[in-house]
Design a protein around this motif. Structure first.
Motif, PDB file in Angstrom:
ATOM      1  N   ASN A 104      -7.128   2.790  -1.178  1.00 53.48           N
ATOM      2  CA  ASN A 104      -5.807   2.805  -1.796  1.00 53.48           C
ATOM      3  C   ASN A 104      -5.901   3.095  -3.292  1.00 53.48           C
ATOM      4  O   ASN A 104      -5.076   3.825  -3.844  1.00 53.48           O
ATOM      5  N   VAL A 105      -6.916   2.539  -3.935  1.00 54.75           N
ATOM      6  CA  VAL A 105      -7.159   2.842  -5.351  1.00 54.75           C
ATOM      7  C   VAL A 105      -7.496   4.321  -5.514  1.00 54.75           C
ATOM      8  O   VAL A 105      -7.003   4.990  -6.434  1.00 54.75           O
ATOM      9  N   ASP A 106      -8.324   4.848  -4.609  1.00 53.07           N
ATOM     10  CA  ASP A 106      -8.686   6.266  -4.663  1.00 53.07           C
ATOM     11  C   ASP A 106      -7.460   7.158  -4.498  1.00 53.07           C
ATOM     12  O   ASP A 106      -7.352   8.206  -5.140  1.00 53.07           O
ATOM     13  N   GLU A 107      -6.548   6.761  -3.635  1.00 52.23           N
ATOM     14  CA  GLU A 107      -5.327   7.544  -3.446  1.00 52.23           C
ATOM     15  C   GLU A 107      -4.511   7.563  -4.738  1.00 52.23           C
ATOM     16  O   GLU A 107      -3.976   8.601  -5.140  1.00 52.23           O
ATOM     17  N   ALA A 108      -4.434   6.417  -5.416  1.00 51.90           N
ATOM     18  CA  ALA A 108      -3.701   6.350  -6.680  1.00 51.90           C
ATOM     19  C   ALA A 108      -4.356   7.208  -7.760  1.00 51.90           C
ATOM     20  O   ALA A 108      -3.673   7.768  -8.621  1.00 51.90           O
ATOM     21  N   LYS A 109      -5.684   7.348  -7.692  1.00 53.45           N
ATOM     22  CA  LYS A 109      -6.416   8.164  -8.670  1.00 53.45           C
ATOM     23  C   LYS A 109      -5.983   9.629  -8.641  1.00 53.45           C
ATOM     24  O   LYS A 109      -6.117  10.341  -9.634  1.00 53.45           O
ATOM     25  N   LYS A 110      -5.459  10.068  -7.518  1.00 53.05           N
ATOM     26  CA  LYS A 110      -4.994  11.451  -7.419  1.00 53.05           C
ATOM     27  C   LYS A 110      -3.772  11.701  -8.309  1.00 53.05           C
ATOM     28  O   LYS A 110      -3.494  12.837  -8.686  1.00 53.05           O
ATOM     29  N   HIS A 111      -3.074  10.621  -8.646  1.00 48.27           N
ATOM     30  CA  HIS A 111      -1.813  10.741  -9.393  1.00 48.27           C
ATOM     31  C   HIS A 111      -1.863  10.104 -10.776  1.00 48.27           C
ATOM     32  O   HIS A 111      -1.015  10.390 -11.618  1.00 48.27           O
ATOM     33  N   ILE A 112      -2.862   9.242 -11.004  1.00 42.02           N
ATOM     34  CA  ILE A 112      -2.963   8.503 -12.265  1.00 42.02           C
ATOM     35  C   ILE A 112      -4.305   8.818 -12.904  1.00 42.02           C
ATOM     36  O   ILE A 112      -5.353   8.403 -12.412  1.00 42.02           O
ATOM     37  N   GLN A 113      -4.275   9.539 -14.001  1.00 42.12           N
ATOM     38  CA  GLN A 113      -5.503   9.993 -14.653  1.00 42.12           C
ATOM     39  C   GLN A 113      -5.950   8.963 -15.691  1.00 42.12           C
ATOM     40  O   GLN A 113      -5.606   9.050 -16.868  1.00 42.12           O
ATOM     41  N   SER A 114      -6.694   7.982 -15.245  1.00 48.26           N
ATOM     42  CA  SER A 114      -7.138   6.910 -16.136  1.00 48.26           C
ATOM     43  C   SER A 114      -8.282   6.146 -15.489  1.00 48.26           C
ATOM     44  O   SER A 114      -8.366   6.056 -14.260  1.00 48.26           O
ATOM     45  N   THR A 115      -9.158   5.601 -16.310  1.00 48.99           N
ATOM     46  CA  THR A 115     -10.187   4.696 -15.804  1.00 48.99           C
ATOM     47  C   THR A 115      -9.860   3.244 -16.146  1.00 48.99           C
ATOM     48  O   THR A 115     -10.711   2.361 -16.032  1.00 48.99           O
ATOM     49  N   LEU A 116      -8.619   2.986 -16.542  1.00 48.28           N
ATOM     50  CA  LEU A 116      -8.126   1.617 -16.678  1.00 48.28           C
ATOM     51  C   LEU A 116      -7.579   1.174 -15.330  1.00 48.28           C
ATOM     52  O   LEU A 116      -6.904   1.940 -14.641  1.00 48.28           O
ATOM     53  N   PHE A 117      -7.853  -0.058 -14.961  1.00 51.44           N
ATOM     54  CA  PHE A 117      -7.353  -0.579 -13.683  1.00 51.44           C
ATOM     55  C   PHE A 117      -6.919  -2.023 -13.861  1.00 51.44           C
ATOM     56  O   PHE A 117      -7.583  -2.811 -14.534  1.00 51.44           O
ATOM     57  N   ARG A 118      -5.786  -2.347 -13.263  1.00 52.83           N
ATOM     58  CA  ARG A 118      -5.357  -3.756 -13.189  1.00 52.83           C
ATOM     59  C   ARG A 118      -5.013  -4.073 -11.743  1.00 52.83           C
ATOM     60  O   ARG A 118      -4.166  -3.410 -11.143  1.00 52.83           O
ATOM     61  N   PRO A 119      -5.650  -5.076 -11.161  1.00 48.84           N
ATOM     62  CA  PRO A 119      -5.336  -5.442  -9.779  1.00 48.84           C
ATOM     63  C   PRO A 119      -3.957  -6.079  -9.676  1.00 48.84           C
ATOM     64  O   PRO A 119      -3.615  -6.956 -10.489  1.00 48.84           O
ATOM     65  N   PRO A 120      -3.137  -5.662  -8.726  1.00 52.37           N
ATOM     66  CA  PRO A 120      -1.850  -6.322  -8.522  1.00 52.37           C
ATOM     67  C   PRO A 120      -2.015  -7.825  -8.326  1.00 52.37           C
ATOM     68  O   PRO A 120      -2.955  -8.267  -7.652  1.00 52.37           O
ATOM     69  N   TYR A 121      -1.149  -8.588  -8.944  1.00 61.31           N
ATOM     70  CA  TYR A 121      -1.171 -10.056  -8.927  1.00 61.31           C
ATOM     71  C   TYR A 121      -2.405 -10.630  -9.630  1.00 61.31           C
ATOM     72  O   TYR A 121      -2.583 -11.847  -9.656  1.00 61.31           O
ATOM     73  N   GLY A 122      -3.264  -9.774 -10.167  1.00 66.70           N
ATOM     74  CA  GLY A 122      -4.519 -10.239 -10.750  1.00 66.70           C
ATOM     75  C   GLY A 122      -5.511 -10.693  -9.699  1.00 66.70           C
ATOM     76  O   GLY A 122      -6.510 -11.335 -10.013  1.00 66.70           O
ATOM     77  N   ARG A 123      -5.263 -10.324  -8.437  1.00 61.96           N
ATOM     78  CA  ARG A 123      -6.099 -10.795  -7.337  1.00 61.96           C
ATOM     79  C   ARG A 123      -7.056  -9.710  -6.887  1.00 61.96           C
ATOM     80  O   ARG A 123      -6.633  -8.643  -6.441  1.00 61.96           O
ATOM     81  N   ILE A 124      -8.346 -10.012  -7.000  1.00 64.45           N
ATOM     82  CA  ILE A 124      -9.364  -9.047  -6.616  1.00 64.45           C
ATOM     83  C   ILE A 124     -10.624  -9.791  -6.193  1.00 64.45           C
ATOM     84  O   ILE A 124     -11.011 -10.798  -6.809  1.00 64.45           O
TER      85      ILE A 124
END
Length: 210
Positions: A104-124
């Motif tokens: 799912n993160v990889d799919e988002a990478k197709k649309h968001i050009q950044s190496t910053l990441f924040r997990p939703p809810y801060g849960r990872i």
């Protein structure tokens, strides 16, 4: 709903590989961040308010929302703000199989050009964290030191404002949400936060790790 407006030290130590604040920076700088957009009403409101103070911020975008509002996403970047990956579908890392989560993160990478990441809810999960911060992903994980609580409809807008005013200081990373759910609180709190800290000589900068 249980959460802490100010992130405790013990939690920062558990996830020490994440960035929680920039307190070592002695300048009077605050880092505003906005999760869950872009949203056609909330995000444009945020951009207009930031512009009044020449303030820069960091927007952790959901991939599907970028797809739906690509024009707003492009405006974030053209206005000089930073963007980050917040997964494609706002997945909870604790409740999601790691393979599915990383896909799912990889799919988002197709649309968001950044190496910053924040997990939703801060849960990872730790396994997810290790994979996201190592090659080939090499994400920088941005958490927060102050949680506004703008998403919490059980608290007043005044309490939401106090969560920020009472806990933010130089180097703080503050979380807001440019979402429909949070907009009622956001439109009250954000202008007051910008005015309050600007009068005290603070600047608002984006997180520029890419």
């Amino acid at each position: 709903m249980v959460y802490l407006a100010k992130t405790p030290r013990w939690l920062k130590k558990i996830y020490s590989s994440c960035i929680w604040d920039f307190y070592s920076n002695q300048d009077k700088v605050i880092y505003l961040t906005f999760d869950d957009g872009p949203h056609p009403v909330a995000t444009n409101f945020v951009l207009n308010e930031l512009n009044k103070y020449n303030a820069k911020a960091t927007f952790f975008c959901i991939g599907k929302n970028v797809m739906a509002h690509e024009d707003i996403y492009k405006k974030l970047i053209s206005d000089g703000h930073s963007v980050g990956n917040h997964t494609q579908n706002h997945l909870d890392g604790w409740k999601t199989d790691s393979v599915k989560y990383l896909q799912n993160v990889d799919e988002a990478k197709k649309h968001i050009q950044s190496t910053l990441f924040r997990p939703p809810y801060g849960r990872i999960r730790r396994t997810q964290l290790r994979q996201l911060t190592s090659a080939p992903n090499d994400f920088t994980i941005i958490m927060w030191s102050v949680l506004s609580g703008d998403f919490d409809q059980s608290i007043s807008k005044e309490t939401c404002l106090a969560n920020v005013i009472d806990n933010a200081k130089s180097g703080s990373i503050i979380v807001f949400h440019d979402s429909e759910k949070a907009f009622g609180h956001l439109q009250y709190v954000l202008p007051k936060v910008l005015e309050y800290f600007s009068k005290k000589g603070y600047a608002f900068k984006n997180i520029a790790i890419v």
